[in-house]
Each structure stands twice: as structure tokens, then as C-alpha cells.
Write an enzyme that holds these catalytic residues in place. Structure first.
Site, PDB file in Angstrom:
ATOM      1  N   ARG A 137       0.807  -1.282  22.472  1.00  0.00           N
ATOM      2  CA  ARG A 137       1.576  -1.078  21.146  1.00  0.00           C
ATOM      3  C   ARG A 137       0.627  -1.799  20.109  1.00  0.00           C
ATOM      4  NH1 ARG A 137       3.617   2.451  19.497  1.00  0.00           N
ATOM      5  NH2 ARG A 137       2.208   2.263  17.684  1.00  0.00           N
TER       6      ARG A 137
ATOM      7  N   LYS B 283      -3.770  -5.654  -3.324  1.00  0.00           N
ATOM      8  CA  LYS B 283      -2.576  -5.420  -2.694  1.00  0.00           C
ATOM      9  C   LYS B 283      -2.472  -4.868  -1.224  1.00  0.00           C
ATOM     10  CE  LYS B 283      -1.351  -3.977  -7.555  1.00  0.00           C
ATOM     11  NZ  LYS B 283      -0.994  -2.926  -8.636  1.00  0.00           N
TER      12      LYS B 283
ATOM     13  N   GLU C 283      -8.631  -7.060 -18.416  1.00  0.00           N
ATOM     14  CA  GLU C 283      -7.451  -5.890 -18.474  1.00  0.00           C
ATOM     15  C   GLU C 283      -7.236  -5.680 -19.906  1.00  0.00           C
ATOM     16  OE1 GLU C 283      -4.426  -6.632 -15.658  1.00  0.00           O
ATOM     17  OE2 GLU C 283      -2.871  -5.300 -16.982  1.00  0.00           O
TER      18      GLU C 283
ATOM     19  N   ASP D 102      -6.119  -0.439 -18.267  1.00  0.00           N
ATOM     20  CA  ASP D 102      -4.921  -0.502 -17.375  1.00  0.00           C
ATOM     21  C   ASP D 102      -3.804   0.784 -17.957  1.00  0.00           C
ATOM     22  OD1 ASP D 102      -3.062  -1.308 -15.041  1.00  0.00           O
ATOM     23  OD2 ASP D 102      -2.071  -2.248 -16.719  1.00  0.00           O
TER      24      ASP D 102
END
Lengths: 283, 283, 283, 283, 283, 283
Positions: free
Chosen positions: D99, D134, D200, D221
Site C-alpha cells: 500500500r 502548493k 507579482e 496574476d
């Protein structure tokens, strides 16, 4: 009071981890997260207390909001029924920590209790009861702390804080044709200057050789009482003497009377009988 | 043979660390770095072997060039004088590891030996001897492995692999007006579906309530023999039964004869008598 | 509220470590060490909240002087724009922690949201939605906590808290000539007594064999709906039934209507869609 | 082939630990310790492979005697049925590791597969597909490795290997009356000399200010396509441009056609769909 | 003030562990557990302070009840006799921590002091003094922090936050027939987009090749002053320049006058002279 | 040859971790994964070698397939140009490890070199050169090993392997009205029986008091040469003597001629000048 050092916290953490104390389905199923309670740690049999601070730390490690108050200090002689600490707060937290806390305090108090029996057996004689390095793996510092709480003294904490030439060392050097005297002499010459040199001997002749080599301490291993008395006499003023080897509670006073300075007992930590201490909820 | 998993290596490492095994001034002073030797681990008293693989792993952890050969498998019944393993290689390495290796094998064999005495005492009866979670902190897996080597079975490894509703849980719910039956029912309903629900009971009435609540296992705590037999009979076909509470070697067969399925004994791991095993050099 | 255990702190620490959060040159260049600010965690899309406590703990781990207040509890159904927590204090500390905190709460809320969709899809039916062990490595406890926050239940936390005989186990025993019934019987006999035995079956015949062997739970893997209904009926009163195998949101209600007790869904944790939650400064 | 560094071993170890892979009662009950077998890892659906080395390392970590042979290298495009590795040895060892091994390879291959879809969508255009920070907590290095296997490039590995001035930084400085241009200028002046400064921006005016401040890279962005094209044109020769913000597979080619140098996609790692890979025993 | 991050606490803990600070027999023998005292950290020679926060943290790590107050901030120029901090509380705790605390602050202040001498030597010139990665193993972050306190700037913190093509890289590519220009070009093309590319050159011709390849920074290694001035002039407006290679205090100003932007000095951290700071009890 | 124990591997690992050696973008961009090479570690200046085994272990830790052969043993006196080891294998692996390996060997050889200068300065006199506990945090064992390679001896490894009563201890007891003699007497009585008691004294009167109290060793701190000679004479036959306190290379022979048994020098480890050793590729 025993300081809870980072070493101790690490041991507590690994004990909690092996118990998966943070994943307890029994309390998760049954105990509401906000239920609060009060429980006491109490002796169910007589003995000498050790580890009450560790036990309290276990509860607080599981849940920092649990309050734990120590009622009796380590080293106290307890009778059955004595309360030694009280914990208050989250019932979930207390129940998750219970078994681990008890495992510590029961073992440590067992050690202190047995040690104190040895110490009492030689009361009045100028001798110290010592432990050994025969401790439970990972629990060296706690086991040896408990010995002190029982009135004993500690032998080496580890391989590095004393020179101890044992039978296997002597044999290894003999295999190279090095005499015991020369072995001891080399150790005295080479040892870190802050350490004494202790030598395990089994006969009077070995004792004499070790003394000639400059030994600071003789470990009299498995000697008969008479021979031990002779060795102690021979060493007096030249070196300290320590008796060891299967010394039971029955036999310890006779050994002490031979005049040795110290008696070391492996059983203090390798053959522990847990003291019966339990947690009683007073919800 | 016991697999030496990473968990076990971690315990070995912390035992070596607390012994400062890599900073041993005695061997540094006396033993030439290139001296090689051969030593045997041998039983000095009869017993059941456990931990020979761990002991060998200790030697190899200190010095990977040391060779260790297992002569007897864990679970073997030993008589005094039996050789259980032989280690060969750097004398320094072997001597640094000696005490730590012995601390493991002596404790584990002590556990296996005591367990086997309980198992023998109930021989022929359809009952299992179980351990508890009363193990030395940090040594849970090794202690429980040793129980298996002695012929026992393991109870819960940790808090998470079984639901066990004990007196303190019952008291906490009673404090909220919840009956024992309802407590058990809730646990059965809420528990992870792969876990059984075991309930500690002290009376026949509690036993009946627990069974009505759907308990899969009854833990009969500190019951008299007659009451225990009644409880076992009452549970038959509805739940398993486990006896516990101060069950000595003397008493265990009588307990087994009540018809319980299992008997759990805390002393197997909380009151261990080290088995006498030593390392003898054959230089 | 989710307790932040040591396990969780360890995961937080390794997440911060891999982000080198303590060596952030952007804030070091730009943000004065004493600038203080206030920021909110807010939902940018609807969903079910999970992990707000973990996110707050991340901020406080980076800088213990940062204050974090939870405004919505885990398990709350959120709409876009809802504030879930507010953090106050060192702007440097908050900015260093931002990404790591969001990574936790976005994943956990994603899991809770998906779980709640499955739970809603079977509303009114006597069935539980379960997760599996198909979690992100290292995040097992958080992933499974998030499932509970979404209204699901947890299957095994790890290999040790349940017996689950899967296709590969069955094949391995078949290779030795052991029948499925006998395989199950052995597991029931040998398993720790606190664990139930669950068996993966793919046909009605296997189901019957497993039941005869004493299985406590049947895992019906990739069965058609009709066969599943028959298996569920066959098991009723003898064992619990769990459906598994590629069960989508579209299909889950039909599966539930077959009468199984539980439905397990790997996608809950192995195919997570992060929920859109962001940190907005209100300087 | 992916090197299995100590970092990776640590992640593997904590995954095995949370699964209690060394305490698996199912295999302990059923599989003889000496049974040996052979199993293949195979794709059940098409995709791009990543993590086959990690999966193999998991098997060998559980049991070093298990042999694992990689049949397809990471980065290979797979069709359903393709064998990617074969493992041979102790059936117990293989089953304990199954697993955990699958959890790694399924996630990593899911990331590589999604990345490759983005890369294909912009084929022929001079643009790189980038990941973000992320990632799943603790899995940063593996997640980003998988992106590379899918044909993507990595953005910052951590906070320390690039200066990225984001909306919250800009807001924090604006609160002190510092303009965007001045903010960028300060970063360029203060930044470690080996790092570029990325800023940004959400409007053309911000883009111009950032360029005037000396920005090396503009992060555009959530801009509209037209505005993005203008920003890219404005920056050409002065700075690199990166588009970001909810860029879907459908939209990515149009974004690429605006002339930006890079497109970063959080979903590559925060919204992974596990690839279906399984272990089949061939006993 | 230096934040004491978890990284720093880990270093402190391992320093205390190697000193066995929790097992100090000298204080155990002599100092009553409840004796409290006050001691000051004071400079015995002039220098620049660094590490006072770390030193204070050491005392509090050993005993959280010890209070430590910082009297001078890191970066302060000290004269002999200046008090930099005062600690109050358990004398045992203070004495156990003393040596470890001093080891940190003496090394760090030694680094800051040497750095400040370099910085002063180039005063008025537009150049930065940089450290290198030649730090004591395990102490990278503290060593580099101390450099900043002395007025220097940090070069790369680790291998990952900058591209630095050194002689060995160039040689490895030359062995494959790749020119320096092409090597640099490849790095610029392949490098993470947030990192600049620095190239070590030893001749003007190499400098020109590196510039043509697109290098952002030239590392002028062991060049003569004239050549260095030519290289700096050649690079102006095209790349930053950094001088390195055995640059002594005597020589540094001449190097700075060549017009390079930065001068890196390995000796700042690899050849530290501890500053003389001691702990004086005021019982 | 220095054994690479687990302690040493831990230090190597943390050094590699702080350097992010496994995430080196420079080699990733430029060096093909399969390029193999050969490099030598060579002395660029004369000195005494220490740490060649650690350096080799660093290369193999980064990439176990790299082969490292030691050409000169630690303790060898080197001249500029001497090759001390050769490493062969993956160029990527060698380059990632280079800086970390050099940081170890340069510091350790620096210590050995300085130590050997002190040892040579007292050649022919019956005195040992000792180090102190003034080592770089985390590097105690390596620093002290290097001292031995330079011909010095080690003083205490940690607080636990010797009793050393220093000025601050004496002051703390004086504050309670305890005389120096009584302080020493208490330590002798209370100390673990394997440890000697060393006492720091600054005057002849203190020396006499310490001897009367039973001190085994006198630490003569910052005494003038004449006074030191008197103290050494006074102690002869009663205790060992150790001189300490700012003893420079210029002054050490005069100190040795006072007749002290040992001279301890903090600078050996607290003010290390790195030896110039480099890695040269021979591609």
C-alpha cells in the site's frame, strides 16, 4: 524533585508513540472531548516512591492543559493507600496517558523499593549499595535515578565515565602475553587523567597484581566471604573495594561485614518487580 | 528468526547512545584496534531463549565488520551452558557492545522464560496466556515478541488496535448517567468496524449488561473462581472471556479451569527476572 | 477542535523545513522585523472546512508570538467569502508561514468537501462512507481526520488495527493449496482477539466461503449491483458488508441501495481537489 | 533514474511508520515467513510514469532481501497493462510494503500525467509549464520531481531560492507608504546577489512600476489575455514573464499564445488525481 | 534580535547532548538544587558581539526557569569589560549551561569581529564583503548570521540558492568538449528561472567567454589586481563581479579599489578566532 | 583509521542537509547523470592530516557508489602537494559533496596541525598537551579526535566524565560559607567513585587547601611561572597538575619546564585556522 530534561521527554514521547496514545478509539468513542475529571495516583502496596514527576509529565505531554500536582516526593516510603499525585483536566487526555504514566512510575518505584531493602540490610555499616549498567535499554537514566531515590549510589552511567577492566579485557590482553599488572599499568598510563582505573579480580593474587599495577579500585567478583575480607584488608589505604556477583538480600549484610567499600547489585535494575500503583478516577 | 526492523534498530541505537558505546576509554586504552577475537553468548541458567537476533544486531551495529552467528533460535528451551550465538571480529567492537547486547537478551529471555512457565501450567486446557500493555517504556515490541517466544499470545499492541472499556471509562460515563449497557452499545456503534469491543467487568451483573450491550469480549477482572466460571458459562457463544488481575503461577491453572478463553498476566512484562546469559571470550 | 498532537507538530515542522521557512529572503529584504499586521483566512469557494487548527498552528510554530483565532470550527459548511480564522502579529512571521498553512488547510478542506458530497449522496440510507489507506504519504492522520470532518468514517488507520485478507493474500495461500474458507478460518483462529477479520471477495461463492470460514466483514470488491445486493442479503446477520472499487459520486447511491453497511472510497484521499482558501492581509 | 536520497528515505520511513508496516497481523497470521513470490507493478490506465524508483525503494526498505527491478523509467508514457517494475522475494515483505509503495507511485504518476497534458497543450510554443509551492506537506521534493518527469519545470523549491514579491508583501509595504517601484528597488538592492527578483503584478501599470524598479521577472496574476499579451510585450528584453492564476487545461494554450515565457499551475500538485497502478502477484 | 528558530534549538540541543549537560556530577555533588544566583556574560577583549541570543537560549534550554536578559544587541561594538547579558536563577542550571553557551557566543562574536575588520578596511568604497560556504559543519546558519552582524553580506546559504559554476564544473564539461561559453549558456538556459548564474573565471579571456555565455555574475578567482580591474571594467553593466581567493585584511582595500562589486572571504568562517567572553558569577 | 560511527554519520548528514546537497541546481543543469570522474584531495600547504576518513565518508554518504580511497592516514605530517585521498565515480555526486567534505577535513587538519606545533614545542619534557571543552558546538568528538591526531591528549569529553571544580563552583559554595577545603572534601566524598576530583586554583594557598581536601588533580589557572613551579612541586606525589590560561605557542615550553604534568590549551579547538586542502578533478 526530578527535573524533566529533554532526554526524559524523548523517552516519554517514544513510550507514547509505541502506545499510539494519540489515536485511542476507546476514548474517542465514549468520552466527550469536553468532559473534565480528577484522578489520583495511589499506592496499592507499600514501597519507596520514584518517578512521580515522570508520571505527571506523561499526562501533561499528552495534554498540556491537564494539571498534575505531586503530593509525595520521590524517595518517600509509602504505605498502601497513599496518594502520590493528583491529575485534573480532560478525561480523554488522562485516560490516554494512564497506562504509559503507570508503566514508568511502577518500574521506577519497584527499583527504588528493592534498592531501599538492600540499603536497610546494611544499615550502620560503612558501605554503599551501587547499581550496574544492567538497565533496561533506553531507560538507563531513569533506572539509575530510581536507585538513588532508594538510597543507593550509581556506578558508571556509561562506558565513558570510568575505566573498568573486566575479565574479557584481561583475557584479551593475556592472549597477547600481557600480564594483569602490566595491563593495569597501561590503563593507568593511558586513561584520561580524570578517570580512576577499576579492575575486576577473582583471586587474592590478581588483587595484589592489580594493586601493584596502580589500580584505584578493585572489583571483587564472586569471591567467598573470607577471601573478600582478605582482599579488602589488602587494599585498604591503597584502593577502594567493590564486591559484586549474585549478591542477594539474604547475603548482602555478610558481604558488607567483610569491609568492602561498595557492593554492586545488578538485580536492582535487571530484575525489577513493578510496584503496584494505580490511577483512580474521582469523577 | 526475529526480523530486525527499523524500529528495533532505533531502540538499539538509543541503548548504545545512552551507554556512550562509541567513546569507551577502557578498550581505547587497552585493546589494539586490530585485535580480533571470538566470543560466545551462553546460558548460565536454564530458560527459554528470546532476543538472540537483537543481541547479534547490537554487535553488528557497533561494528559492521563483526560477524555474529545464531546457534539457537528464539523460543528454544535452554539448559545452563548452552551456546546461543558466536561473534567474531574486532575485540574492541565486541567489548563495546557486550553490555548492551546482554541487556536485551537477558530481559527478553527472562520474559520468554516466565511466559513459558505460565503456558506450561495450563497445558492441555483450551486457553491462551496473554500479555498486557504493562511493558517497559520504549520496549513494547520487544517485550511482546518475547512473550510470543515463550508460547504466549499478545493482547493489544497499543491503544489503537482494540476497544477496551475499563473501569475508569465506565466510571466516566456513569458520572454522566450512562449505564454500562448503553456505554457498551455506544462503543459497538461508534467503534471502527474492524475492532471488537472488550469490556472489563467485575460482577456477573456487569457481565450480563455488557453482553446485552453487544460486547464481543469480557475482561473478568479480579473475580473469584466460582463467579468467573459462571461468567464464562454465561458468555459462551456470545462473547470471548479473558481473566485478569494478579494471576500467579500457582493460581493460573485453577483460573484456566473456569473455562475462560484467555488469561492475561501483567507480570510477564512488568516484573521480569533477567535470565543469566553471558559473553565468554575465547581469545 | 482538532488537538495538535506531537505527531501533527512533526508534520508541520517537516513542511516548514522543506520550505526553508526560517530563511525567507523576500521578507528579510522587505518587511521590517517589528511590523505587525492582521490577516484572515477566507474561503474563495464553497466547501466543508477542515484543518483550520493545523493552519493556525503553522503560524504559531513559525512565530510563537503570532496570535491565531479560529472563527469557524472544522466540519462547518462554508460559502465563498467566509472568514475561518484571523491571525495577528509579526508580518514577517505570518508571511513565512502563509504557504505552508494554506497547503494544509486547502488539502484537508478538499478532502472534507468531497467526503461530504458522498455522504449527502447517500443521505437517508443506513450506510457509512469510509476512507481507505490510500492517503498521501506522511499525512495519514490528517487525511483521515478530514474525512471525519466531512461526515465520513475511517477504515483502518494502519495495517495493525484490523485483519483484511485481500486478493494478494488469498492468492498467496491458494498457491499453497489452501482454500479461501480455510484461509479465513486460520485468520480467525490466529488473529489478535481484539480484531475482526475482513475478507475481500469478488463473487457470491467467495462470499459464502468467507462466511463459512467465520469472516466478520465482507469487502465486496468491484461487484455488479445485483450481485452486491445478493451478497449483502446473504451476509445479513452473519457479517458486515463493505462495497469498494471505483465507486463514483454518480454511482454511490445505487451502491448504497444494495443494502451494504459501508462504502469505501479511495478517491476521498488519493484524488483530492484542493479547496480554494487564501490569506488576505488587512494591514 | 531518481536517486533515493536520505531525504526520500526519511519520507518512506515515516510513511511506513504511520502504516505500522512492521506490525501487520494479516500477513503474520497467514503468510509463512519463508514463502517467496513475484509480483509486478502495472498500469491500469494510461498515463506518465513517476516514482517507480521510490516504490521499489519502499519494498526494499521493508525487507532488504526483496529484489526490485525497474522495467520502465520515470517519464515514460504508459498504456493500461504496461508492467513498470517487478519485485521478488518474501511475500510477507512485499505485502507489508504494497500500500505504501502504491501511495507514492500513484500520486507521483498522477502529477506527471497531469503535467504532461499541460505540456502537450502548449506544444510548439516557446513557453515552460511550471509548478508552484502548493505541494502536499512533506512531499515537496517528490511532487516537484514528478512535475519534471511530466515535462514541466520547477518554480522555487522553497522560500529561499528566489525572491518573489507577492500581493501581501506589496500591501505590507504600501501600508508604510512605500510605492511598488520603491519596494522592488529595495529588494533588488537587498537581495542575495545570486537571486533574481520576481514581482507579482495584476495591472499593466504595476508591471511598468515593477520593471522600473528593476524586477527580473514579472508574475502576471489573473490577468485577462489581452492585458497579459501587452504585459508580455512590455517586458520583452527587460524581464521574464510568468502567467498564473487558475489556468486550466482548456485555457492554457491561449495563455501561452500571449507570449509569456512561463505558465505556473498550482493544480499540478495541489489537485492530483492518482494514477491507477496496482500490484499483481504472480505466485 | 536573532530569532531562536527550531533549527537553532536543534543545534543547541545537540551541543548540550554532546556535553551531557544534564548529567553533570560536579554540580550534583556540590550545588544545592535550590541555590539561586546571578551571573553576567562579559567581554574580556574588544570586539563585535554576535550570538548573545543563542547564549541566553542555551541557559533557558537547560533550565526553563533561568531568566536571561540581553543587555547589548548583536552587532554592538564592545570594549573589554562590557556586560552583554545577565542570567538569574538556579545555579545548577547556569553552571551546566555555561560552557555550551560560551562556545556559541565566543565563536559567533569572533566571526562578527573579523568581518567588521574587513568591512572597515573597505569603508567608503562601493563594495560588499561576503562570506562563503566554508562554515563549520552544522553551524552554517549561525556562522552566516554572525557575518551579517559584523556588517558583511551572505553569499549562497547552500548549494540550491544560486548557480555557481566553478573550476571543477568547467573542467568536467571541458572533458566532454564543451566550451566555457557553451557551458554558461546551458546553465542560463537550464537554471531555475529565479536564480542567477555566477561563473568562476581566472583570466580575462574566460571572463569574456562567460559574459558572452550570459553570466550574471563573475567570480574573479585569484586574479592579480590589474587583471581584476580590467575584468571589473569589462563586466560593468553586463554582470556583477566578485573577487575571491586568499584575500587578507592587508590586501582587501586594494582589491576593493579594482572596482569589483563584492569580495568574498572564506577566512571569515573557516579560520575563526574565538572572542574572549566569560561568565562571571555574582553570588 | 577513524571509525565512522553513527554519531559521525549524523553530523555528516546535518552538514549535507544545511547545504541542501541533494538539491544542487548547478550540477543538475550541467553535469550528465552518468558522467564519471576521478578527483584527489590534496594539501595546498604543510600540516598534519586529520579527518580524511570523514571526508571520504561524506562523498559516499551523498552517493554510495562513489569510491573513496585513503592514501595517507590521519596523523601524517603533510607537505604541500601531497595527495591524501582519491575519489572515483559519479561527477555529480562528487561535486555535491565537495564543499562539505572539505569543511570537515580543513577544520580537523587545522586542529591537528596546531596541536602538533604545541606538542613539538614541549618535546622531550614529561608533559601532555590537552584540549578543553571549548569546541565548536556539535563537533566535540571530531575536534577532540583531531587533537589526538596532532599528538595531544583529551581532557574531559563532556561534563560527566570528570569532576572539575571551577571558580564559579567555588564562588557558589563560598557564598554559603563553605571553604575551599570543605568544598573539595565534599566532592571527593560525593563524587561517583570512578571519577577523580580536579580543582581549579589560582594561588598557592588555594592549591594547599585543595590538596588538603583530597583533590586528585590541580588546575593551575593563569599562574605566573614561578608560582606554577612552586605549586607543581607542592603537588608532586599528592596530585597531578595541569596548567591552563592563555598559554601561547611562544610560552608553552616555559610552562612545561615548571614541572606541571599537563598543559591545556583552549585555542586548539576554539581558534582554528583551517588547513588548505582542496579537491582537484582529474577528468
Amino acid at each position: 524533585m526530578q527535573p524533566i530534561t529533554r532526554d526524559t521527554l524523548d523517552i516519554i514521547d517514544s513510550a507514547l508513540e509505541e502506545d499510539l496514545a494519540y489515536q485511542d478509539p476507546t476514548t474517542a468513542c465514549l468520552i466527550p472531548p469536553d468532559q473534565r475529571g480528577r484522578a489520583v495516583l495511589l499506592a496499592k502496596s507499600p514501597g519507596v516512591l520514584a518517578g512521580v514527576g515522570v508520571a505527571c509529565a506523561v499526562f501533561q505531554r499528552v495534554d498540556p492543559t491537564v494539571e498534575a500536582s505531586i503530593l509525595r516526593e520521590d524517595g518517600t516510603r509509602l504505605k498502601a493507600g497513599d496518594h502520590v499525585a493528583v491529575v485534573r483536566g480532560s478525561v480523554r487526555g488522562i485516560l490516554k496517558a494512564e497506562r504509559t504514566a503507570l508503566n514508568f512510575i511502577q518500574r521506577m518505584s519497584g527499583i527504588a523499593t528493592l534498592t531501599s531493602q538492600y540499603v536497610q540490610a546494611v544499615q550502620g555499616l560503612p558501605v554503599h549499595i551501587l547499581d550496574t549498567r544492567k538497565t533496561a535499554p533506553g531507560l538507563r537514566l531513569l533506572d539509575k535515578y530510581a536507585v538513588r531515590m532508594g538510597g543507593g549510589r550509581n556506578h558508571r552511567m556509561n562506558l565513558a565515565d570510568g575505566i573498568l577492566i573486566k575479565d574479557n579485557h584481561i583475557a584479551a590482553l593475556a592472549a597477547q602475553g600481557v600480564s594483569l599488572r602490566e595491563t593495569v599499568r597501561r590503563a593507568v598510563e593511558q586513561a584520561p587523567h580524570t578517570l580512576k582505573v577499576e579492575v575486576e579480580v577473582e583471586t587474592l593474587q590478581q588483587a595484589e597484581e592489580a594493586l601493584e599495577g596502580g589500580a584505584h579500585i578493585l572489583l571483587l567478583d564472586n569471591m567467598g566471604l573470607e577471601e573478600m575480607a582478605l582482599a579488602a584488608a589488602m587494599a585498604r589505604g591503597r584502593a577502594l573495594t567493590e564486591a559484586s556477583g549474585g549478591i542477594t538480600l539474604e547475603k548482602v549484610r555478610a558481604v558488607a561485614e567483610t569491609g568492602v567499600d561498595m557492593i554492586s547489585v545488578g538485580a536492582l535494575t535487571h530484575s525489577v518487580q513493578a510496584m503496584d500503583i494505580s490511577l483512580d478516577f474521582q469523577v
